[in-house]
Design an enzyme around this catalytic site. Structure first.
Site, PDB file in Angstrom:
ATOM      1  N   ASN A   5       0.871  -1.172   0.000  1.00  0.00           N
ATOM      2  CA  ASN A   5       0.000   0.000   0.000  1.00  0.00           C
ATOM      3  C   ASN A   5       0.912   1.227   0.000  1.00  0.00           C
ATOM      4  OD1 ASN A   5      -1.779   2.056   0.556  1.00  0.00           O
ATOM      5  ND2 ASN A   5      -2.340   1.314   2.603  1.00  0.00           N
TER       6      ASN A   5
ATOM      7  N   LYS B  17       0.142   4.222  -0.255  1.00  0.00           N
ATOM      8  CA  LYS B  17      -0.511   5.401   0.342  1.00  0.00           C
ATOM      9  C   LYS B  17      -0.310   6.629  -0.543  1.00  0.00           C
ATOM     10  CE  LYS B  17      -0.283   3.218   4.798  1.00  0.00           C
ATOM     11  NZ  LYS B  17      -0.264   3.337   6.255  1.00  0.00           N
TER      12      LYS B  17
ATOM     13  N   HIS C 134      -9.687   0.933   4.618  1.00  0.00           N
ATOM     14  CA  HIS C 134      -8.448   1.153   5.361  1.00  0.00           C
ATOM     15  C   HIS C 134      -8.720   2.104   6.532  1.00  0.00           C
ATOM     16  CE1 HIS C 134      -4.394   2.421   6.391  1.00  0.00           C
ATOM     17  NE2 HIS C 134      -3.975   1.318   5.789  1.00  0.00           N
TER      18      HIS C 134
ATOM     19  N   GLU D 184      -7.184   4.539   7.673  1.00  0.00           N
ATOM     20  CA  GLU D 184      -6.973   5.962   7.368  1.00  0.00           C
ATOM     21  C   GLU D 184      -8.175   6.528   6.621  1.00  0.00           C
ATOM     22  OE1 GLU D 184      -3.153   5.467   5.488  1.00  0.00           O
ATOM     23  OE2 GLU D 184      -2.320   4.882   7.421  1.00  0.00           O
TER      24      GLU D 184
ATOM     25  N   GLU E  60      -5.505  -5.164  10.391  1.00  0.00           N
ATOM     26  CA  GLU E  60      -4.488  -4.150  10.679  1.00  0.00           C
ATOM     27  C   GLU E  60      -4.820  -3.408  11.969  1.00  0.00           C
ATOM     28  OE1 GLU E  60      -2.421  -2.827   6.773  1.00  0.00           O
ATOM     29  OE2 GLU E  60      -4.244  -1.657   6.996  1.00  0.00           O
TER      30      GLU E  60
ATOM     31  N   GLY F  80       2.266   2.090  10.817  1.00  0.00           N
ATOM     32  CA  GLY F  80       3.209   3.202  10.688  1.00  0.00           C
ATOM     33  C   GLY F  80       3.920   3.576  11.981  1.00  0.00           C
TER      34      GLY F  80
ATOM     35  N   SER G 162       3.224  -2.272  10.327  1.00  0.00           N
ATOM     36  CA  SER G 162       4.674  -2.292  10.548  1.00  0.00           C
ATOM     37  C   SER G 162       5.339  -3.623  10.173  1.00  0.00           C
ATOM     38  CB  SER G 162       5.015  -1.913  11.999  1.00  0.00           C
ATOM     39  OG  SER G 162       4.592  -0.589  12.255  1.00  0.00           O
TER      40      SER G 162
HETATM   41  P1  PGA Z   1       2.721   0.189   7.652  1.00  0.00           P
HETATM   42  O1  PGA Z   1       1.276   0.417   6.979  1.00  0.00           O
HETATM   43  O2  PGA Z   1       3.289  -1.065   7.069  1.00  0.00           O
HETATM   44  O3  PGA Z   1       3.513   1.415   7.265  1.00  0.00           O
HETATM   45  O4  PGA Z   1       2.513   0.083   9.119  1.00  0.00           O
HETATM   46  C1  PGA Z   1       0.397  -0.667   6.766  1.00  0.00           C
HETATM   47  C2  PGA Z   1      -0.907  -0.173   6.187  1.00  0.00           C
HETATM   48  O5  PGA Z   1      -1.408   0.878   6.596  1.00  0.00           O
HETATM   49  O6  PGA Z   1      -1.477  -0.829   5.289  1.00  0.00           O
END
Ligand code: PGA
Length: 259
Positions: A10, A12, A102, A104, A174, A180, A220
């Protein structure tokens, strides 16, 4: 049943067109010696404005080792929906998968369980694969409501889908506090939640669908964590954010996912 692992990147809101094409070219070069028949399913989700460039790079290479996704869609086909992109349009741009729900998008853009469900239905009707995200906040985890919260997200997302449609879908668990932050969820605990999700899928869509659906862990994920994660019984792959922005680290995760 043995489920083919999926490693999805992803990206982003990162990378301009040329940078996106460069990244996918570097990734395809890193993966070129892998056996297509046995390697994990590898997916990348660039921003909408980079879909054309990434799809073109994939087509020009013709290596067939990486597939295209986007990070969102709208559930209507076309019309007066300023700023939105339909599933048909994503498909036209070369996408085979679409990430929906997601955290976010839920947090910053008001995506609800009901919208996730409408998007999942539309994506499957168009023959694409939804990557349905779920996960609890730190407050929910500390309040002991992780399982009930995730079960309700999954029930809502899969509402009205046929067992066949459920079987084709992908779920990504997740935990929001792991995204993140560099703080990966303990693998045994991630596996426990994912097995719980599989149980919910079984109740909704039956044993065959529960056996077939791929459920990923995200939050992460790094080259150093993937082997332990993939060693768990129910974790079928990873949705990777930060570590998918560098071809070498993402390729290491792909290799680490070979069970
Ligand atoms: P990350 O993000 O690997 O940077 O923690 C995962 C995600 O949001 O899909």
């Amino acid at each position: 049943m043995s489920r083919r692992p999926v490693i999805a990147g992803n990206w982003k809101m990162h990378k301009l067109q040329a940078e996106s094409a460069q990244l996918v070219n570097d990734l395809m070069a890193e993966l070129k010696d892998m056996d297509k028949a046995t390697m994990p399913e590898v997916v990348v989700a660039p921003v909408f404005t980079s879909l054309y460039a990434v799809n073109k790079a994939m087509t020009d290479c013709g290596c067939g080792r990486v597939r295209l996704a986007c990070q969102n869609c709208y559930f209507e086909t076309q019309g007066a929906f300023t700023g939105e992109v339909s599933v048909e349009m994503a498909k036209d741009a070369g996408c085979e998968y679409i990430i929906i729900g997601h955290s976010e998008r839920r947090q910053y853009f008001g995506e609800t369980d009901e919208m996730v469900n409408k998007k999942a239905k539309k994506i499957l009707a168009e023959g694409l694969v939804p990557i349905i995200c779920c996960g609890e906040s730190l407050e929910q985890r500390e309040a002991g409501v992780t399982d009930s919260h995730i079960a309700s997200q999954i029930k809502a997302a899969l509402n009205g889908l046929t067992p066949d449609e459920v079987a084709k879908s992908i779920i990504a668990y997740e935990p929001i506090w792991a995204i993140g932050t560099g703080k990966t969820c303990d693998s045994v605990e991630a596996n426990r939640v994912i097995a719980m999700i599989r149980g919910v899928v079984k109740d909704i869509a039956g044993a065959n669908a529960a056996d077939a659906i791929r459920i990923l862990y995200g939050g992460s994920v790094k080259p150093e964590t993937i082997e332990e994660q993939m060693a768990q019984s129910d974790i079928d792959g990873a949705l990777v954010g930060g570590a998918s922005l560098k071809a070498d680290s993402f390729a290491k995760i792909v290799r680490g996912a070979l069970k």
